[in-house]
Design a protein around this motif. Structure first.
Motif, short mmCIF file in Angstrom:
data_model
loop_
_atom_site.label_atom_id
_atom_site.label_comp_id
_atom_site.label_asym_id
_atom_site.label_seq_id
_atom_site.Cartn_x
_atom_site.Cartn_y
_atom_site.Cartn_z
N GLY A 45 32.40 35.29 31.80
CA GLY A 45 32.54 36.63 31.23
C GLY A 45 33.44 36.62 30.01
O GLY A 45 33.83 35.58 29.51
N SER A 46 33.78 37.82 29.55
CA SER A 46 34.54 37.95 28.31
C SER A 46 35.92 37.35 28.42
O SER A 46 36.37 36.61 27.57
CB SER A 46 34.61 39.42 27.90
N GLY A 47 36.63 37.69 29.49
CA GLY A 47 37.94 37.07 29.70
C GLY A 47 37.74 35.64 30.13
O GLY A 47 36.66 35.25 30.55
N ASP A 48 38.75 34.84 30.01
CA ASP A 48 38.62 33.45 30.43
C ASP A 48 39.22 33.20 31.80
O ASP A 48 38.71 32.42 32.57
CB ASP A 48 39.34 32.55 29.43
N PHE A 49 40.33 33.88 32.07
CA PHE A 49 41.06 33.67 33.32
C PHE A 49 41.38 35.00 33.96
O PHE A 49 41.51 36.02 33.29
CB PHE A 49 42.36 32.92 33.07
N ILE A 50 41.50 34.94 35.27
CA ILE A 50 42.05 36.11 35.96
C ILE A 50 43.21 35.63 36.81
O ILE A 50 43.12 34.61 37.50
CB ILE A 50 40.98 36.85 36.78
N LEU A 51 44.32 36.33 36.70
CA LEU A 51 45.52 35.99 37.44
C LEU A 51 45.84 37.06 38.45
O LEU A 51 45.49 38.23 38.25
CB LEU A 51 46.73 35.88 36.50
N LYS A 52 46.50 36.68 39.52
CA LYS A 52 47.08 37.68 40.41
C LYS A 52 48.59 37.46 40.37
O LYS A 52 49.07 36.33 40.53
CB LYS A 52 46.56 37.53 41.82
N ILE A 53 49.30 38.53 40.14
CA ILE A 53 50.75 38.44 39.96
C ILE A 53 51.46 39.40 40.90
O ILE A 53 51.00 40.52 41.13
CB ILE A 53 51.12 38.75 38.49
N ILE A 54 52.57 38.95 41.45
CA ILE A 54 53.38 39.76 42.37
C ILE A 54 54.77 39.94 41.80
O ILE A 54 55.38 38.96 41.35
CB ILE A 54 53.52 39.05 43.73
#
Lengths: 157, 157
Positions: B106-115
């Motif tokens: 998709g358009s973004g390259d990465f997806i992060l989850k942050i706490i």
DNA sequence: TTATACCACAAAATATTATTTGGTGCGAAG
DNA sequence: CTTCGCACCAAATAATATTTTGTGGTATAA
């Protein structure tokens, strides 16, 4: 009525260790934190009873159990109202392959995490179960190509 | 050289149970699946050794440990090349608050989850550590308002 | 300051649970 | 038909969790 739970350095260390490895024996844990088994166990029990530790889970190798595809799906509902949100979350709850569902800020309304055997199974799942939830307006799938980090250890402040 | 692991119905049941509750005793588990303790334990060990069960983790109540904010972050890199990706993932690996990092289509390259503890801490974290990773082009934060589903049980096919 | 109640802890005894051992039956291969 | 190997059970043993008891340190109130 918040019970005001305070964690000292040892508690935090216990939580860190148990997040990383829930199968450690109490004796080993006691050794790592520098206490004897009795007070160590007391602390762990306290953390469980207070709900700070919610549960313990086995983590599987998804590939090896035949689950090769993971995706994130951004979902917009037709309206932001309570009724639609309830209808949606209820429908989602019945689908085992949807393992996460979060309500988020931003243009999309929800983000889902979905697990499937392969692309074919994923497509089938989406077509048959997800896409035709009444209140869904549109969706965008983000297929995970590879995972570089998936930590089970939260950064306890 | 794939060892071709085959799971029968009982194995799948074991996996299901241990995903939901890793702290069950072997005797209880044996009872649930209708076998005696000895072969039950044998099966569990086999699942562990083969790597189907990767690990065991305690799950915490994020709110109660003072981690009130969770977000997803969509990240675009300045270029898709291997060097940039490595630079990025390496930088990410050093940040404890980033608990997931996936490479996606998709358009973004990465997806992060942050706490993080709260919005202030989150903002600080982003400004000081994430935003100024050299290879990052742009980012979009999606703050989780509430979580409706967060299952630790994969739908084993 | 002194008394007192309360934690957190260690050591050792006890209870629970995991693990090993030996033996049986059943299905597949020769 | 026989033999091998596997999955299983029951019971003995080993490891581990859990409880009990006693001690020292610390905060609180007189």
């Amino acid at each position: 009525m918040k019970p005001k739970i305070k964690l000292d350095k040892i508690d935090r260390r216990i939580l860190e260790i148990l997040q990383a490895n829930a199968k450690i024996t109490n004796a080993q844990l006691a050794n790592e934190i520098g206490l004897s088994p009795a007070p160590t166990l007391e602390r762990v029990k306290k953390l469980e009873v207070s709900g700070i530790i919610k549960s313990y889970h086995a983590m599987l190798d998804n590939e090896k159990v035949g689950l090769g595809v993971s995706t994130f799906v951004m979902v917009s509902l037709k309206g932001h109202n309570k009724v639609n949100i309830e209808a949606f979350t209820q429908a989602i709850n019945e689908i085992d392959e949807v393992i996460e569902c979060h309500h988020i800020t931003g243009s999309g309304d929800f983000i889902l995490k979905i697990i499937a055997q392969d692309i074919a199974a994923y497509q089938k799942l989406m077509l048959e179960k997800v896409t035709n939830i009444e209140v869904v307006d549109n969706m965008q799938s983000l297929v995970i190509l590879s995972t570089f980090k998936d930590s089970k250890v939260m950064p306890i402040p």
